[in-house]
Write an enzyme that holds these catalytic residues in place. Structure first.
Site, PDB file in Angstrom:
ATOM      1  N   GLY A 277      39.531  35.753  99.565  1.00  0.00           N
ATOM      2  CA  GLY A 277      39.744  35.835 101.014  1.00  0.00           C
ATOM      3  C   GLY A 277      41.162  36.195 101.434  1.00  0.00           C
ATOM      4  O   GLY A 277      41.555  35.939 102.568  1.00  0.00           O
ATOM      5  N   SER A 278      41.922  36.834 100.526  1.00  0.00           N
ATOM      6  CA  SER A 278      43.295  37.167 100.939  1.00  0.00           C
ATOM      7  C   SER A 278      43.290  38.242 102.033  1.00  0.00           C
ATOM      8  O   SER A 278      44.161  38.235 102.910  1.00  0.00           O
ATOM      9  CB  SER A 278      44.150  37.596  99.744  1.00  0.00           C
ATOM     10  OG  SER A 278      43.680  38.791  99.190  1.00  0.00           O
ATOM     11  N   ASN A 279      42.313  39.134 102.013  1.00  0.00           N
ATOM     12  CA  ASN A 279      42.210  40.114 103.107  1.00  0.00           C
ATOM     13  C   ASN A 279      41.766  39.436 104.401  1.00  0.00           C
ATOM     14  O   ASN A 279      42.219  39.808 105.484  1.00  0.00           O
ATOM     15  CB  ASN A 279      41.251  41.248 102.743  1.00  0.00           C
ATOM     16  CG  ASN A 279      41.912  42.292 101.868  1.00  0.00           C
ATOM     17  OD1 ASN A 279      42.712  43.094 102.347  1.00  0.00           O
ATOM     18  ND2 ASN A 279      41.615  42.266 100.574  1.00  0.00           N
TER      19      ASN A 279
ATOM     20  N   LYS B 195      18.706  35.632 108.645  1.00  0.00           N
ATOM     21  CA  LYS B 195      19.716  34.622 108.974  1.00  0.00           C
ATOM     22  C   LYS B 195      21.036  35.318 109.349  1.00  0.00           C
ATOM     23  O   LYS B 195      21.715  34.907 110.287  1.00  0.00           O
ATOM     24  CB  LYS B 195      19.906  33.693 107.776  1.00  0.00           C
ATOM     25  CG  LYS B 195      20.592  32.421 108.152  1.00  0.00           C
ATOM     26  CD  LYS B 195      20.595  31.405 107.022  1.00  0.00           C
ATOM     27  CE  LYS B 195      21.549  30.265 107.360  1.00  0.00           C
ATOM     28  NZ  LYS B 195      21.843  29.426 106.204  1.00  0.00           N
TER      29      LYS B 195
ATOM     30  N   MET C  88      30.701  40.751  97.730  1.00  0.00           N
ATOM     31  CA  MET C  88      30.140  41.292  96.501  1.00  0.00           C
ATOM     32  C   MET C  88      28.619  41.436  96.559  1.00  0.00           C
ATOM     33  O   MET C  88      27.918  41.080  95.609  1.00  0.00           O
ATOM     34  CB  MET C  88      30.521  40.390  95.313  1.00  0.00           C
ATOM     35  CG  MET C  88      32.004  40.185  95.158  1.00  0.00           C
ATOM     36  SD  MET C  88      32.903  41.731  94.991  1.00  0.00           S
ATOM     37  CE  MET C  88      32.499  42.110  93.298  1.00  0.00           C
TER      38      MET C  88
ATOM     39  N   ILE D 253      25.067  45.715 101.331  1.00  0.00           N
ATOM     40  CA  ILE D 253      24.535  45.502 102.681  1.00  0.00           C
ATOM     41  C   ILE D 253      23.229  46.289 102.822  1.00  0.00           C
ATOM     42  O   ILE D 253      23.157  47.453 102.434  1.00  0.00           O
ATOM     43  CB  ILE D 253      25.581  45.997 103.712  1.00  0.00           C
ATOM     44  CG1 ILE D 253      26.837  45.123 103.664  1.00  0.00           C
ATOM     45  CG2 ILE D 253      25.036  46.058 105.117  1.00  0.00           C
ATOM     46  CD1 ILE D 253      26.693  43.758 104.253  1.00  0.00           C
TER      47      ILE D 253
ATOM     48  N   ASN E 120      34.533  48.670 105.111  1.00  0.00           N
ATOM     49  CA  ASN E 120      34.734  47.993 103.833  1.00  0.00           C
ATOM     50  C   ASN E 120      36.081  48.415 103.255  1.00  0.00           C
ATOM     51  O   ASN E 120      36.545  49.524 103.519  1.00  0.00           O
ATOM     52  CB  ASN E 120      33.611  48.409 102.863  1.00  0.00           C
ATOM     53  CG  ASN E 120      33.768  47.784 101.480  1.00  0.00           C
ATOM     54  OD1 ASN E 120      34.041  46.588 101.356  1.00  0.00           O
ATOM     55  ND2 ASN E 120      33.619  48.590 100.439  1.00  0.00           N
TER      56      ASN E 120
ATOM     57  N   HIS F 231      37.987  49.023  99.627  1.00  0.00           N
ATOM     58  CA  HIS F 231      37.663  49.205  98.209  1.00  0.00           C
ATOM     59  C   HIS F 231      38.946  49.489  97.417  1.00  0.00           C
ATOM     60  O   HIS F 231      39.782  50.288  97.848  1.00  0.00           O
ATOM     61  CB  HIS F 231      36.670  50.374  98.066  1.00  0.00           C
ATOM     62  CG  HIS F 231      36.207  50.543  96.652  1.00  0.00           C
ATOM     63  ND1 HIS F 231      35.240  49.739  96.089  1.00  0.00           N
ATOM     64  CD2 HIS F 231      36.607  51.397  95.676  1.00  0.00           C
ATOM     65  CE1 HIS F 231      35.055  50.101  94.833  1.00  0.00           C
ATOM     66  NE2 HIS F 231      35.867  51.100  94.551  1.00  0.00           N
TER      67      HIS F 231
HETATM   68  C1  GRF Z   1      39.897  43.380  97.341  1.00  0.00           C
HETATM   69  O1  GRF Z   1      40.764  43.885  96.372  1.00  0.00           O
HETATM   70  C2  GRF Z   1      38.964  44.459  97.831  1.00  0.00           C
HETATM   71  O2  GRF Z   1      39.445  45.735  97.643  1.00  0.00           O
HETATM   72  C3  GRF Z   1      37.731  44.269  97.002  1.00  0.00           C
HETATM   73  O3  GRF Z   1      37.670  42.906  96.725  1.00  0.00           O
HETATM   74  C4  GRF Z   1      38.972  42.326  96.787  1.00  0.00           C
HETATM   75  C5  GRF Z   1      38.879  41.132  97.658  1.00  0.00           C
HETATM   76  O4  GRF Z   1      40.029  40.343  97.615  1.00  0.00           O
HETATM   77  N1  GRF Z   1      36.584  44.812  97.689  1.00  0.00           N
HETATM   78  P1  GRF Z   1      40.186  39.147  98.631  1.00  0.00           P
HETATM   79  O5  GRF Z   1      38.948  38.268  98.524  1.00  0.00           O
HETATM   80  O6  GRF Z   1      40.348  39.695 100.003  1.00  0.00           O
HETATM   81  O7  GRF Z   1      41.425  38.408  98.170  1.00  0.00           O
END
Ligand code: GRF
Length: 187
Positions: free
Chosen positions: A14-16, A69, A88, A91, A105, A107
């Protein structure tokens, strides 16, 4: 500015998500994160939803009606925009059609190169010179919708998978918010 009610889908760290939350708290950022959905009850990223009091929902994608849901909750929270941030799970066609050009998304590669999983090990095996990240619209085909933003860096000889991941994620934290600003610039 009326912010778009956004749902972020996560499966892991969840860092993004954390990065998007901090951007969305600025008054001129076009989205408000109104909901977090995860398919992984142990996703570390849930911590950020809790910290910022954002509703979050666990969807067990092993259950037959999980799609309903998801749709039910997107409607309940009046979601008009979706960000996949390390989600992961593919969709479904139905959801893509319902949210046409409203799902993006991130990537960890320079799409269309290295779609799918294990991008960094494949890049190293292939002796790639460049790596980076791509933010794109989600279409029915995996990692194939139209590109919004792409960021590139040059791979050093001693970069291993971990370093590539770090360098890529540093760019992701710039690319994701930039892509969102770009999408809503003229709205
Ligand atoms: C990211 O590197 C993104 O490109 C990929 O999964 C990773 C997720 O990282 N799809 P985080 O969960 O946001 O830390």
């Amino acid at each position: 500015m009326v912010k778009k009610k956004t749902c972020v889908f996560i499966s892991g760290e969840g860092s993004n998500l954390k990065n998007l939350i901090s951007h969305s708290r600025k008054s001129n950022f076009p989205i408000k994160i109104s909901l977090v959905i995860t398919n992984n009850i142990n996703a570390k990223g849930i911590i950020f939803a809790k910290k910022y009091k954002i509703p979050f929902i666990f969807i067990n994608t092993k259950l037959k009606n999980y799609e309903n849901k998801i749709l039910f909750n997107l409607k309940k929270y009046k979601i008009t925009f979706i960000c996949l941030a390390g989600y992961m799970k593919i969709i479904s066609k139905n959801l893509v059609n319902k949210y046409q050009n409203k799902i993006i998304n991130i990537h960890p590669s320079l799409l269309p190169r290295f779609k799918g999983l294990d991008t960094f090990s494949r890049m190293l095996k292939n002796k790639e010179k460049k790596a980076g990240c791509t933010v794109h619209f989600v279409s029915e085909k995996l990692d194939s919708g139209s590109k919004i933003t792409q960021k590139i860096f040059f791979i050093d000889d001693n970069d291993d998978e971990l370093i590539l991941k770090k360098k890529t994620q540093t760019l992701e934290y710039k690319a994701f918010p930039e892509a969102i600003i770009k999408i809503f610039r003229n709205n």
